[in-house]
Design an enzyme around this catalytic site. Structure first.
Site, short mmCIF file in Angstrom:
data_model
loop_
_atom_site.label_atom_id
_atom_site.label_comp_id
_atom_site.label_asym_id
_atom_site.label_seq_id
_atom_site.Cartn_x
_atom_site.Cartn_y
_atom_site.Cartn_z
CE1 TYR A 11 -3.05 2.93 0.88
CE2 TYR A 11 -2.82 2.53 3.15
CZ TYR A 11 -3.45 3.61 2.06
OH TYR A 11 -4.23 4.56 2.42
CG ASP A 31 6.45 -6.72 -2.36
OD1 ASP A 31 6.06 -5.49 -1.81
OD2 ASP A 31 6.12 -7.82 -2.09
CB ALA A 71 10.04 -5.59 2.71
CB SER A 114 4.34 1.95 13.48
OG SER A 114 3.32 1.86 14.08
CE1 TYR A 138 3.85 -3.18 12.07
CE2 TYR A 138 2.67 -1.76 13.68
CZ TYR A 138 3.38 -1.83 12.44
OH TYR A 138 3.60 -1.13 11.30
CE LYS A 142 6.92 -1.77 11.00
NZ LYS A 142 7.77 -1.59 9.57
CG PHE A 166 0.42 9.13 14.38
CD1 PHE A 166 1.89 9.34 14.26
CD2 PHE A 166 -0.20 9.21 15.62
CE1 PHE A 166 2.53 9.67 15.44
CE2 PHE A 166 0.87 9.33 16.75
CZ PHE A 166 2.22 9.67 16.78
CG ASN A 167 -4.58 5.66 12.70
OD1 ASN A 167 -3.67 5.95 13.87
ND2 ASN A 167 -5.22 4.47 12.97
CG LEU A 190 -12.41 3.12 11.47
CD1 LEU A 190 -13.48 2.48 11.91
CD2 LEU A 190 -12.09 4.43 12.57
NE ARG A 281 -8.00 -3.18 17.16
CZ ARG A 281 -8.01 -2.66 15.75
NH1 ARG A 281 -8.18 -3.27 14.72
NH2 ARG A 281 -7.34 -1.39 15.79
N1 UDP Z 1 -11.68 0.09 14.63
C1 UDP Z 1 -12.83 -0.33 14.72
N2 UDP Z 1 -13.39 -1.36 13.93
C2 UDP Z 1 -12.50 -1.80 12.78
C3 UDP Z 1 -11.23 -1.51 12.70
C4 UDP Z 1 -10.81 -0.23 13.64
O1 UDP Z 1 -13.63 0.15 15.81
O2 UDP Z 1 -13.03 -2.69 12.21
C5 UDP Z 1 -11.17 0.98 15.65
C6 UDP Z 1 -9.88 0.57 16.51
O3 UDP Z 1 -10.38 0.23 17.56
C7 UDP Z 1 -9.17 1.98 16.64
C8 UDP Z 1 -9.50 2.73 15.33
O4 UDP Z 1 -10.78 2.17 14.72
O5 UDP Z 1 -9.74 2.66 17.72
C9 UDP Z 1 -8.34 2.72 14.38
O6 UDP Z 1 -8.03 1.43 14.23
P1 UDP Z 1 -7.15 0.95 12.98
O7 UDP Z 1 -6.88 -0.62 12.97
O8 UDP Z 1 -7.48 1.70 11.90
O9 UDP Z 1 -5.60 1.62 13.24
P2 UDP Z 1 -4.81 1.49 14.37
O10 UDP Z 1 -5.19 2.81 15.35
O11 UDP Z 1 -5.28 0.27 15.22
O12 UDP Z 1 -3.29 1.40 13.84
#
Ligand code: UDP
Length: 322
Positions: A11, A31, A71, A114, A138, A142, A166-167, A190, A281
């Site tokens: 990605y 890759d 990678a 990360s 993970y 990193k 970040f995200n 998400l 989670r």
């Molecule tokens: N999240 C969620 N449902 C999903 C995927 C993620 O509620 O199917 C929430 C997750 O708990 C976090 C936020 O969305 O609070 C971002 O999660 P993501 O996995 O996208 O990125 P992260 O912050 O874990 O790297």
């Protein structure tokens, strides 16, 4: 510059490759396609289907001036179940890569690190000098590489930059009309999951945790457009000098809750996003927001694409993929 991109079929790696080519660099992509897609490697790059462990015998022939290293394994949950996979791939594999770069006189590396290196933050926004206490293998993998890069830079005179993402979200539409975006077989993020819930009526999104100490009870994250992120990599190729290791956060500096992201997905798609609220989670901190002062100062960089743009670009990509 002639740049090696490991993980250039993934990605972020494919978007960075496309942007390097657009900026006039030559790119060699390596890759092993364990999670990447051969057709995601942008046209104009030289592509080798190889694992980083098999690079050493051929690297000397390529006259590489800098490496950008993506990678890696990147699923937090999998890393908790199989830490050995993460230490072997992400740490042992990267050390082998660093030794190959050294042996073949490649002086510069940019590494895909990360925000997971910080773990549960002491303070928000998170600065690069904050304590690093990763909460998953993970994140540990990193952080281990970031530490190794500091040592390799200091003792072997390499120039290293660790970019702590970040995200990351969104997609890139190249001038050729080709699009690059998120195509993970196991999708945990998400925004793509919410878009799929919007696309496929009846498949609800699981919302993990509504009892966090935030305004609306859901986690707050700092989302950054993949094209802005890629721009920072191109800039990172020319900062620092021999013996220097710079650690730089890449985020917007603004946080959005999961519910705010879902509202944006509803607005952009014009569709409902069915949601089931489930338990937290494991390992998800309540709030992760970057301080990006260092990125602004060192890279002369600033994010220019907002959350609506990220969701719109990801939605267009998702629809093109069918
Ligand atoms: N999240 C969620 N449902 C999903 C995927 C993620 O509620 O199917 C929430 C997750 O708990 C976090 C936020 O969305 O609070 C971002 O999660 P993501 O996995 O996208 O990125 P992260 O912050 O874990 O790297």
């Amino acid at each position: 510059m002639r740049v090696l991109v490991t993980g250039g079929a993934g990605y972020v790696g494919s978007v960075v490759t496309a942007q390097l080519l657009a900026a006039g660099h030559e790119v060699v992509v390596v890759d092993d396609l364990s999670t990447g897609h051969a057709d995601a490697v942008p046209q104009g790059a030289v592509f080798h289907n190889l694992s980083i462990a098999a690079l050493d015998p051929v690297l000397g022939d390529w006259n590489i001036e800098a490496a950008i290293h993506f990678a890696a394994k990147s699923l937090v949950g999998e890393s908790v179940r199989e830490p050995a996979l993460y230490w072997r791939n992400n740490v042992v594999g990267t050390i082998a890569l660093l030794d190959s770069l050294r042996a073949h006189g490649v002086p510069r590396i940019v590494f895909s690190s990360s925000a997971a290196t910080y773990g549960e933050p002491e303070q928000v926004p998170i600065r690069e000098d904050q304590a690093t206490r990763p909460t998953s293998p993970y994140g540990s993998s990193k952080l281990a590489v970031d530490l190794a890069l500091g040592d390799y830079a200091r003792s072997y005179g390499m120039t290293a930059v660790s970019l702590r993402y970040f995200n990351v979200a969104g997609a890139m539409r190249a001038t050729s009309g080709v699009s690059y975006g998120e195509r993970h077989d196991t999708e945990t993020h998400l925004i793509p999951n919410a878009l799929r819930a919007a696309a496929a009526a009846g498949e609800p999104l699981s919302l993990f945790g509504t009892d966090y100490p935030t305004d609306d009870g859901t986690c707050v994250r700092d989302y950054i457009h993949v094209v802005d992120l890629a721009d920072a990599h191109v800039r990172a190729l020319t900062v620092g000098g021999p013996g220097e290791h710079h650690i730089v956060n890449l985020g917007s500096g603004t946080g959005y809750s999961v519910r705010q992201v879902l509202d944006t997905v509803r607005e952009v798609t014009g569709r409902d996003v069915p949601v089931v609220e489930v338990a937290r989670r494991a390992g998800d901190p309540a709030v992760l927001v970057a301080s990006n002062e260092r990125a602004v100062g060192l890279l002369g960089w600033a994010p220019t694409r907002d959350l609506t743009q990220m969701v719109a670009d990801a939605w267009e990509f998702e629809q093109r993929q069918g």
